[in-house]
Write an enzyme that holds these catalytic residues in place. Structure first.
Site, PDB file in Angstrom:
ATOM      1  N   GLU A 154       0.795  -0.700   0.082  1.00 32.93           N
ATOM      2  CA  GLU A 154       0.071  -0.032  -0.033  1.00 32.93           C
ATOM      3  C   GLU A 154       0.809   1.235   0.196  1.00 32.93           C
ATOM      4  OE1 GLU A 154      -3.990  -1.383   2.780  1.00 32.93           O
ATOM      5  OE2 GLU A 154      -2.526   0.183   3.490  1.00 32.93           O
ATOM      6  N   CYS A 155       0.472   2.098  -1.021  1.00 33.87           N
ATOM      7  CA  CYS A 155       1.514   3.362  -0.920  1.00 33.87           C
ATOM      8  C   CYS A 155       2.737   3.559  -0.720  1.00 33.87           C
ATOM      9  CB  CYS A 155       0.322   4.534   0.494  1.00 33.87           C
ATOM     10  SG  CYS A 155       0.470   6.574  -0.025  1.00 33.87           S
ATOM     11  N   GLY A 156       3.467   3.539   0.783  1.00 28.51           N
ATOM     12  CA  GLY A 156       4.421   3.418   0.821  1.00 28.51           C
ATOM     13  C   GLY A 156       5.011   2.004   0.383  1.00 28.51           C
ATOM     14  N   MET A 177       4.225  -0.145  -2.091  1.00 20.39           N
ATOM     15  CA  MET A 177       4.652   0.182  -3.422  1.00 20.39           C
ATOM     16  C   MET A 177       5.636   0.957  -3.892  1.00 20.39           C
ATOM     17  SD  MET A 177       1.985   1.454  -5.959  1.00 20.39           S
ATOM     18  CE  MET A 177       1.511   3.295  -5.526  1.00 20.39           C
ATOM     19  N   SER A 227      -0.535  -0.456  -5.230  1.00 16.78           N
ATOM     20  CA  SER A 227      -1.662   0.167  -4.994  1.00 16.78           C
ATOM     21  C   SER A 227      -1.117   1.906  -4.029  1.00 16.78           C
ATOM     22  CB  SER A 227      -3.147   0.449  -5.190  1.00 16.78           C
ATOM     23  OG  SER A 227      -4.129   1.511  -5.420  1.00 16.78           O
TER      24      SER A 227
END
Length: 462
Positions: free
Chosen positions: A337-339, A341, A431
């Site tokens: 998730e986010c970081g 990724m 994502s």
């Protein structure tokens, strides 16, 4: 207090403000610390999606902090959390999100639905008589919202406080003033950076900062109020008996999920961990920043955080890089998730043009942006249901990985050029989307390899 299985009573306040940046977190944490020092049991909650403020509230109260939101969490779960807290606590404090009437649903909606009095915190640094006008407008804007009073923040002097107090139509709502600290943005107490507050566990003097805030609060009428007077803010919390009981099955029974957890990967909701365990998962935690290797596991969760601030240390952990590569080559699941990724990508490009190498397992590069690149509640339709969550990032990720799904704003259809892409590369799913696991546990189990993920056709839903 009356205690029954259906209803529990507890003193409760919702700390809100006219806008972000007014000092809600400082006041909420100060109140939690002040009550805790009095020997009271305090439970703190945070409205909306937020990872950073709860660290301060947890340190101040000594208890786990959960998030409340009528859409992402759902009102039945909100009521259940507050009902359980009221059975154990003397005081419940809820920090609002943004301004009192911002968003949908708003913090004001929560206060009205549950009958929780609002403590309004206002940055009065550049105000005098207009202070009273704003307070009056806030009180009258949504008449069904119960009120406790107003606390002026960042006040310049005792004379300034007197001017503010005199501007109020109803003197009974005055609960005091907090003097200006630091540069007018409470920098000495709760420092900020691009994604919000610096987390409490990153500052060695965090408790001293909280005690300083509690000391300042103790000098206000609110802080000097006898405990008996606090009882006027007692609220009855009941369960929603008509709400369906969430069905969680042991989809992760016998599986071990490794969770990255340190200053680079700290965006973890306690409710998400509870959800994984409720599905039967065994959780093991590891710190990429401490040069730890990947524990033996069936799946990996790389949460969001600040990989861009710790890029050199992360890139130097070549042992973990090799472990993750072997994990993916073995076909074992990764949800990033986010970081998380960004850390799997090839590099992060700073605003100054420097390219910071990362692990290079997911094709793609990230570029830091001067402004928010994504913000708001999001939903992802997959695996026969709706996974809810949110997005909040200051970077852009360009990837050649397959885009297998796309999120959309709450209540809206998927649009190919909107929302956040969900990428799949081998056994990796990644994502910018931060998922609230309890909203669709089976989808999370699938993302972590329990069964094949049933993606929604983006083109068909555009």
């Amino acid at each position: 207090m009356t205690r029954t299985s259906d209803t529990h009573a507890c003193v409760a306040l919702l700390v809100a403000a006219p806008a972000s940046g007014q000092g809600k977190t400082t006041v909420t944490a100060a109140l939690a610390r002040w009550h805790t020092r009095q020997g009271r049991r305090v439970r703190v909650f945070k409205c909306g999606p937020d990872y950073l403020d709860p660290y301060w509230h947890q340190l101040a109260s000594g208890a786990t902090v959960h998030n409340l939101d009528g859409w992402m969490v759902g009102m039945p779960e909100v009521r259940a959390r507050l009902h359980a807290a009221a059975a154990q606590a003397d005081v419940i404090l809820i920090e609002g999100v943004m301004g009192l009437f911002d968003g949908s649903p708003t913090a004001a909606d929560l206060a009205a639905q549950l009958g929780i009095p609002v403590l309004l915190v206002m940055d009065a640094a550049a105000m005098a008589g207009s202070f009273g006008a704003v307070v009056l407008g806030m009180q009258q804007y949504q008449p069904n919202v119960p009120w406790a009073g107003v606390l002026a923040n960042r006040v310049g002097s005792s004379m300034h406080a007197q001017m503010l107090q005199a501007s109020l139509r109803d003197p009974a709502v005055w609960l005091g003033a907090l003097q200006r600290m630091g540069d007018g943005k409470d920098a000495q107490l709760l420092p900020e950076r691009h994604l919000g507050l610096v987390a409490a566990h990153e500052l060695p003097d965090a408790m001293a900062r909280l005690n300083a805030a509690a000391d300042a609060l103790a000098d206000t009428p609110l802080g000097q109020m006898p405990w008996e007077d606090w009882q006027r803010w007692s609220v009855e919390f009941a369960l929603d008996a008509s709400a369906p009981t969430p069905q969680i099955e042991p989809w992760l029974q016998g599986r071990t999920v490794a969770v990255a957890s340190d200053a680079a990967f700290s965006f973890i909701y306690p409710a998400n961990l509870d959800c994984l365990q409720a599905m039967g998962a065994k959780l093991v935690f590891f710190s990429p920043l401490a040069a730890e290797r990947l524990p033996a596991c069936d799946a990996v969760w790389l949460p969001g955080g600040y990989p861009e601030l710790h890029a050199h240390k992360l890139a130097a952990n070549t042992g973990l890089q090799a472990d993750l590569q072997a994990h993916v080559q073995a076909g074992k699941a990764v949800w990033a998730e986010c970081g998380g990724m960004l850390a799997l990508g090839h590099s992060i490009h700073t605003a100054q043009g420097e390219a910071l190498p990362m692990w290079g397992i997911l094709p793609g590069t990230a570029s830091m942006q001067p402004r928010l690149a994504g913000l708001g509640m999001q939903q992802c339709v997959l695996h026969g249901g709706q996974l809810r969550g949110h997005t909040f990032h200051y970077s852009r990720f360009d990837s050649a990985a397959a885009e297998v799904a796309r999120t959309s704003r709450a209540g809206q259809r998927v649009q190919a050029d909107k929302g956040e892409a969900v990428y799949q590369h081998g056994s990796i799913c990644a994502s910018y989307f931060h998922a609230w696991f309890p909203s669709h546990p089976r989808a999370i189990a699938a993302l972590l390899g329990a069964e094949a993920v049933q993606w929604v056709d983006v083109a068909a839903t555009a």
